[in-house]
Design an enzyme around this catalytic site. Structure first.
Site, PDB file in Angstrom:
ATOM      1  N   GLY A  58       0.882  -1.170   0.000  1.00  0.00           N
ATOM      2  CA  GLY A  58       0.000   0.000   0.000  1.00  0.00           C
ATOM      3  C   GLY A  58       0.908   1.204   0.000  1.00  0.00           C
ATOM      4  O   GLY A  58       2.026   1.120  -0.502  1.00  0.00           O
ATOM      5  N   CYS A  90       6.377  -4.958   0.488  1.00  0.00           N
ATOM      6  CA  CYS A  90       6.452  -3.612  -0.055  1.00  0.00           C
ATOM      7  C   CYS A  90       6.338  -2.546   1.048  1.00  0.00           C
ATOM      8  O   CYS A  90       7.299  -2.324   1.773  1.00  0.00           O
ATOM      9  CB  CYS A  90       5.374  -3.439  -1.136  1.00  0.00           C
ATOM     10  SG  CYS A  90       5.663  -2.033  -2.200  1.00  0.00           S
ATOM     11  N   ILE A 136       5.785  -3.165  -7.808  1.00  0.00           N
ATOM     12  CA  ILE A 136       4.921  -2.029  -8.113  1.00  0.00           C
ATOM     13  C   ILE A 136       5.452  -0.794  -7.376  1.00  0.00           C
ATOM     14  O   ILE A 136       5.389  -0.748  -6.146  1.00  0.00           O
ATOM     15  CB  ILE A 136       3.458  -2.308  -7.665  1.00  0.00           C
ATOM     16  CG1 ILE A 136       2.921  -3.588  -8.312  1.00  0.00           C
ATOM     17  CG2 ILE A 136       2.559  -1.111  -7.987  1.00  0.00           C
ATOM     18  CD1 ILE A 136       2.741  -3.515  -9.806  1.00  0.00           C
ATOM     19  N   ARG A 137       5.953   0.173  -8.127  1.00  0.00           N
ATOM     20  CA  ARG A 137       6.580   1.353  -7.496  1.00  0.00           C
ATOM     21  C   ARG A 137       7.372   0.884  -6.268  1.00  0.00           C
ATOM     22  O   ARG A 137       7.231   1.402  -5.168  1.00  0.00           O
ATOM     23  CB  ARG A 137       5.501   2.372  -7.062  1.00  0.00           C
ATOM     24  CG  ARG A 137       4.942   3.199  -8.207  1.00  0.00           C
ATOM     25  CD  ARG A 137       3.794   4.100  -7.753  1.00  0.00           C
ATOM     26  NE  ARG A 137       4.111   4.866  -6.577  1.00  0.00           N
ATOM     27  CZ  ARG A 137       4.552   6.133  -6.563  1.00  0.00           C
ATOM     28  NH1 ARG A 137       4.675   6.793  -7.668  1.00  0.00           N
ATOM     29  NH2 ARG A 137       4.825   6.749  -5.435  1.00  0.00           N
ATOM     30  N   HIS A 172       5.536  -8.494  -4.499  1.00  0.00           N
ATOM     31  CA  HIS A 172       4.202  -8.826  -3.981  1.00  0.00           C
ATOM     32  C   HIS A 172       3.834 -10.289  -4.215  1.00  0.00           C
ATOM     33  O   HIS A 172       3.192 -10.611  -5.208  1.00  0.00           O
ATOM     34  CB  HIS A 172       3.149  -7.942  -4.640  1.00  0.00           C
ATOM     35  CG  HIS A 172       3.248  -6.518  -4.224  1.00  0.00           C
ATOM     36  ND1 HIS A 172       2.738  -6.052  -3.033  1.00  0.00           N
ATOM     37  CD2 HIS A 172       3.813  -5.452  -4.821  1.00  0.00           C
ATOM     38  CE1 HIS A 172       2.981  -4.754  -2.920  1.00  0.00           C
ATOM     39  NE2 HIS A 172       3.633  -4.362  -3.989  1.00  0.00           N
ATOM     40  N   GLU A 174       1.614 -11.918  -2.897  1.00  0.00           N
ATOM     41  CA  GLU A 174       0.157 -12.084  -2.843  1.00  0.00           C
ATOM     42  C   GLU A 174      -0.502 -11.825  -4.199  1.00  0.00           C
ATOM     43  O   GLU A 174      -1.639 -12.223  -4.436  1.00  0.00           O
ATOM     44  CB  GLU A 174      -0.459 -11.160  -1.765  1.00  0.00           C
ATOM     45  CG  GLU A 174      -0.568  -9.684  -2.116  1.00  0.00           C
ATOM     46  CD  GLU A 174       0.729  -8.894  -2.006  1.00  0.00           C
ATOM     47  OE1 GLU A 174       1.790  -9.501  -1.806  1.00  0.00           O
ATOM     48  OE2 GLU A 174       0.678  -7.660  -2.129  1.00  0.00           O
TER      49      GLU A 174
END
Lengths: 177, 291
Positions: A58, A90, A136-137, A172, A174
């Protein structure tokens, strides 16, 4: 196993589904009272036998702010320091390393740039080959201290690590499970 | 473009879930939003309430202004382009924006076609009023959907209508036999493959946020209750008396939308909300732009 998923902001439902599908008992941590769910006997501090804490991806700035506003920051940190098995992905990694300082690695946020720098890489994780890893970023682990085990690497840098009761990922798991 | 770019773009939206995306017009506002717990900011020259008041043609923001905001914060930065304006979208992609909102808040550049978003590496979010609009935008390559609501009004009624309609249509689709989906695809004017995905998963294939008219922590909690996965707040924050406090309260309300006691605390002493305008008193109906 009882799996508590920090559900303040981010991709917590993906983790919940993964552990539910494996037949584990999953609960969300949204406020202080939820921490007692780690224990079946409902006392505080909770006993954490056969438990797992998930700190999901997040935005770490949002999660830290909410942890502090909701009075969860110190209690959660204390539980992890006391040995509660914990997985961070993350933003979870950033929380464990830069904020709680319970994971002795240096983490750089948004190390691969903006969204156009997000990517997937297929590599080896903890001896298992062909594991898809989605960044992701993503943050990067710049350096690690002694005693930290490297579970996966990309371009010579650790992307997943294990230290005592903590396992943490730049990517990630997940999203590809 | 990476072969799995669309998947990566859907994944970024997943990371934004449970969060609040705030409209900001200056780097200072962006910093206030980030400190208050925004999971992303939408950089634009004028917030929707001011666009509405000013009238005239509303366009993509000055890239220099957007870059100033990108430098001010570490969270994702989004920006709006006009519906169908391929060149504005290319410009936003060139400055590495994290998400483009192909938005009805700006004056549409094309009254027939949306942008073919599958041709872009950068992700797109689009507004929708119902399942048909949502799936058409997803077919064009949108990797995130939001309700249109009626922006810049502070009136949540349209956002509620759009979210309810979308959710009830999804429930209806899941209740059908698979061989009935072909007829529904025709009726909704959407690809049957996407409809099959909704049928089997019971949700949109991408993340779905609420937007348009959210002004209070209670509004945000209402939208979460109705099935939103997060909330956009536009004019509601920086048109209110105490933006930092209201922003932080809305962020907490989204996380704890089921806890009425907490919501009561959060709603206390926020200062004046944006004055707002009833959605049925306005002249420009933005939600009807782009179907």
């Amino acid at each position: 196993m009882r799996v508590g998923v920090l559900a303040l902001q981010g991709a917590f439902i993906e983790h919940e589904l993964y552990y539910k599908n494996l037949g584990h008992e999953v609960f969300e941590i949204r406020q202080l009272a939820d921490l007692s769910l780690f224990s079946l006997t409902n006392h505080y501090p909770p006993t954490t036998n056969n438990s797992l804490l998930i700190l999901p991806g997040g935005e770490s700035t949002v999660q830290v702010k909410l942890l502090k506003d909701l009075g969860l920051y110190e209690p959660l940190k204390a539980m992890i320091a006391a040995g509660l098995p914990t997985i961070g992905t993350c933003a979870g990694l950033i929380l464990l390393a830069n904020h709680f300082q319970l994971l002795p690695v240096t983490v750089k946020r948004n190390a691969y740039g903006r969204q156009l720098g997000s990517f997937t890489y297929v590599g080896t994780f903890d001896g298992k080959a062909n594991v898809p890893m989605t960044f992701i970023r993503a943050p990067a682990i710049e350096s690690i201290s002694k005693g930290v085990e490297v579970l996966s690497e990309f371009e010579g840098k650790a992307t997943a690590v294990r230290y005592k009761n903590i396992t943490a990922f730049c990517w990630h798991p997940e999203l590809n499970s | 473009m990476k072969p799995n770019q669309a998947e990566l773009n859907r994944n970024l939206a997943q990371m934004l879930k449970g969060g609040v995306i705030m409209d900001v017009t200056t780097p200072e506002q962006a910093k206030i939003a980030e400190a208050a717990g925004a999971c992303a900011v939408m950089a634009l020259e004028r917030i929707p309430a001011d666009i509405r008041a000013a009238g005239g043609v509303s366009r993509m923001s000055d890239p220099a202004m957007i870059k100033g905001i990108q430098e001010a914060v570490s969270i994702p930065v989004m920006a709006k382009c006009r519906i169908g304006h391929i060149a504005e979208a290319r410009i936003l992609e060139a400055i590495e924006i994290d998400y483009i909102d192909e938005s009805e808040v700006l004056s549409p550049a094309d009254d027939l076609h949306h942008i073919d978003k599958t041709k872009f590496a950068v992700p797109f979010v689009c507004g929708a009023r119902d399942l048909g609009e949502a799936l058409r935008r997803i077919a064009e390559g949108a990797t995130m959907i939001r309700t249109k609501g009626e922006p810049g009004t502070g009136d949540v009624v349209q956002a509620v209508r759009h979210m309810r309609k979308m959710q009830s249509e999804i429930r209806r689709v899941t209740s059908l036999r698979e061989d009935e989906l072909y007829e529904v695809a025709k009726e909704l004017q959407v690809p049957v493959e996407l409809l099959k995905e909704v049928h089997s998963t019971g949700k949109l294939p991408v993340v779905n946020f609420a937007a348009g008219g959210v002004a209070t922590p209670a509004d945000a909690a209402l939208m979460m209750e109705l099935g939103a996965e997060g909330v956009f707040v536009g004019s509601g924050i920086f048109k209110s008396g105490d933006p930092a406090k209201r922003a932080a309260a809305i962020v907490q309300a989204v996380t704890n939308y089921k806890d009425a006691k907490k919501l009561a605390e959060l709603s206390e002493n926020l200062g004046p909300a944006m004055v707002g305008i009833n959605a049925d008193e306005i002249e420009t109906i933005m939600e009807e732009r782009g179907k």
